[in-house]
Every structure is written in structure tokens, then in C-alpha cells.
Design a protein around this motif. Structure first.
Motif, short mmCIF file in Angstrom:
data_model
loop_
_atom_site.label_atom_id
_atom_site.label_comp_id
_atom_site.label_asym_id
_atom_site.label_seq_id
_atom_site.Cartn_x
_atom_site.Cartn_y
_atom_site.Cartn_z
N ILE A 1 0.88 -1.17 0.00
CA ILE A 1 0.00 0.00 0.00
C ILE A 1 0.91 1.22 0.00
O ILE A 1 2.02 1.17 0.51
CB ILE A 1 -0.96 -0.03 1.22
N SER A 2 0.44 2.30 -0.61
CA SER A 2 1.27 3.51 -0.71
C SER A 2 0.73 4.63 0.16
O SER A 2 -0.48 4.78 0.31
CB SER A 2 1.32 3.99 -2.16
N SER A 3 1.65 5.41 0.71
CA SER A 3 1.32 6.64 1.41
C SER A 3 2.10 7.74 0.70
O SER A 3 3.33 7.76 0.74
CB SER A 3 1.74 6.53 2.88
N TYR A 4 1.35 8.62 0.02
CA TYR A 4 1.99 9.57 -0.89
C TYR A 4 1.13 10.83 -1.02
O TYR A 4 -0.07 10.72 -1.29
CB TYR A 4 2.16 8.89 -2.25
N LYS A 5 1.74 11.96 -0.79
CA LYS A 5 1.09 13.28 -0.96
C LYS A 5 -0.26 13.40 -0.24
O LYS A 5 -1.22 13.94 -0.77
CB LYS A 5 0.92 13.60 -2.45
N GLY A 6 -0.32 12.86 0.99
CA GLY A 6 -1.53 13.02 1.79
C GLY A 6 -2.63 12.01 1.49
O GLY A 6 -3.76 12.18 1.92
N ASN B 1 -2.13 9.65 6.01
CA ASN B 1 -0.73 9.28 5.90
C ASN B 1 -0.44 8.10 6.81
O ASN B 1 -1.03 7.97 7.87
CB ASN B 1 0.19 10.45 6.33
N LEU B 2 0.47 7.27 6.35
CA LEU B 2 0.99 6.18 7.18
C LEU B 2 2.51 6.25 7.10
O LEU B 2 3.07 6.52 6.04
CB LEU B 2 0.53 4.81 6.67
N GLU B 3 3.15 5.96 8.21
CA GLU B 3 4.60 5.91 8.26
C GLU B 3 5.08 4.69 7.46
O GLU B 3 4.43 3.64 7.46
CB GLU B 3 5.03 5.79 9.73
N ASP C 1 -3.15 -15.35 11.62
CA ASP C 1 -4.54 -14.91 11.52
C ASP C 1 -4.67 -13.42 11.25
O ASP C 1 -5.77 -12.87 11.25
CB ASP C 1 -5.31 -15.29 12.79
N LYS C 2 -3.57 -12.73 11.02
CA LYS C 2 -3.58 -11.30 10.74
C LYS C 2 -3.13 -11.06 9.30
O LYS C 2 -2.51 -11.91 8.68
CB LYS C 2 -2.63 -10.54 11.67
N ASN C 3 -3.45 -9.90 8.79
CA ASN C 3 -2.97 -9.49 7.48
C ASN C 3 -1.92 -8.41 7.71
O ASN C 3 -1.99 -7.65 8.67
CB ASN C 3 -4.11 -8.94 6.64
N TYR C 4 -0.97 -8.34 6.79
CA TYR C 4 0.12 -7.39 6.91
C TYR C 4 0.20 -6.54 5.66
O TYR C 4 -0.03 -7.02 4.55
CB TYR C 4 1.44 -8.12 7.16
N PHE C 5 0.50 -5.27 5.87
CA PHE C 5 0.66 -4.32 4.77
C PHE C 5 2.05 -3.72 4.83
O PHE C 5 2.50 -3.31 5.90
CB PHE C 5 -0.39 -3.20 4.87
N ILE C 6 2.70 -3.69 3.70
CA ILE C 6 3.98 -3.00 3.57
C ILE C 6 3.66 -1.62 3.01
O ILE C 6 3.14 -1.50 1.89
CB ILE C 6 4.95 -3.75 2.62
N VAL C 7 3.93 -0.59 3.79
CA VAL C 7 3.65 0.78 3.36
C VAL C 7 4.87 1.32 2.63
O VAL C 7 5.97 1.36 3.17
CB VAL C 7 3.26 1.68 4.55
N ILE C 8 4.63 1.72 1.40
CA ILE C 8 5.66 2.28 0.54
C ILE C 8 5.43 3.78 0.48
O ILE C 8 4.30 4.24 0.29
CB ILE C 8 5.55 1.66 -0.86
N THR C 9 6.49 4.55 0.67
CA THR C 9 6.38 6.01 0.60
C THR C 9 7.36 6.51 -0.47
O THR C 9 8.49 6.88 -0.15
CB THR C 9 6.69 6.66 1.96
N PRO C 10 6.92 6.48 -1.72
CA PRO C 10 7.83 6.87 -2.79
C PRO C 10 8.17 8.36 -2.75
O PRO C 10 7.37 9.18 -2.30
CB PRO C 10 7.07 6.52 -4.06
#
Length: 111
Positions: A31-36, A60-62, A85-94
Motif C-alpha cells: 500500500i502507498s502513502s503519498y502526498k496526503g 498518511n501512514l509511516e 490470523d492477521k494481514n500485513y501491509f507493507i507501506v511504501i512512501t515513494p
């Protein structure tokens, strides 16, 4: 490139949507966090890649890995995957994302 949009109220709602459409047994999603905005781009036309669905919300996410518990709609920043039993998201901040820029310009022009 053509964009379609699905806007949500909260980051948790975006995460719920992504978990529900993820392939079975897919535990790590980007998932991306970019420009708000926090978003994910999903190809609607997988063969051509011409149309992308942007699932998004303002926020925004860190950068890092987040554990998401769908049963309580909560996410937290973690260092390791611990629970099956959980899901994980890798936050990408290009620093720069031209595809996201094109989609965000289209969102701004329609408001």
C-alpha cells in the motif's frame, strides 16, 4: 492510462477492502502513502494494464510493515510478521510516483 476510483472514509476501510479482494492466503499486501493519500492501485484490465482502480482515502501512514486485525478494524506498526490470523501491509512512501501523480491530478480536477 485510465483510472477508476473508490474513495473511503478511513484508512481502516481501505485495508478492509484490500483484505477482502486479496488472493486467498495472501498475507502481505503493498500500500502507498503519498502526498496526503493512502492508496493501492489494482489493475482492472490485468492483461493490458490499461485501466487501474485506485482504492484510496486521505491520510498518511509511516513507512514500514503494519499488522491489521480485521475483527477489530485496527492496524499497528510492527517489525515482524507474528500471526497467521492477521494481514500485513507493507507501506511504501515513494519520493516520486508518476502513475499516482496522474491519478491524484484527476481526483483534484473532479472535486
Amino acid at each position: 492510462m485510465k483510472f477508476e476510483f473508490e474513495e473511503f472514509e478511513t484508512i481502516e476501510d481501505v485495508l478492509i477492502y484490500l483484505v477482502s479482494v486479496a488472493p486467498y492466503m495472501k498475507q502481505i499486501l503493498p500500500i502507498s502513502s503519498y502526498k496526503g493519500y493512502v492508496f493501492s492501485m489494482v489493475p482492472i484490465t490485468p492483461l493490458s494494464g490499461e485501466t487501474l482502480l485506485m482504492i484510496y482515502t486521505k491520510g498518511n501512514l509511516e513507512h514500514g510493515m503494519y499488522e491489521f486485525d480485521i475483527s477489530v478494524k485496527k492496524h499497528k506498526l510492527v517489525n515482524v510478521m507474528e500471526r497467521a490470523d492477521k494481514n500485513y501491509f507493507i507501506v511504501i512512501t515513494p519520493k516520486r510516483d508518476t502513475i499516482a501523480d496522474a491519478a491524484l491530478n484527476q481526483i483534484s480536477s473532479s472535486q
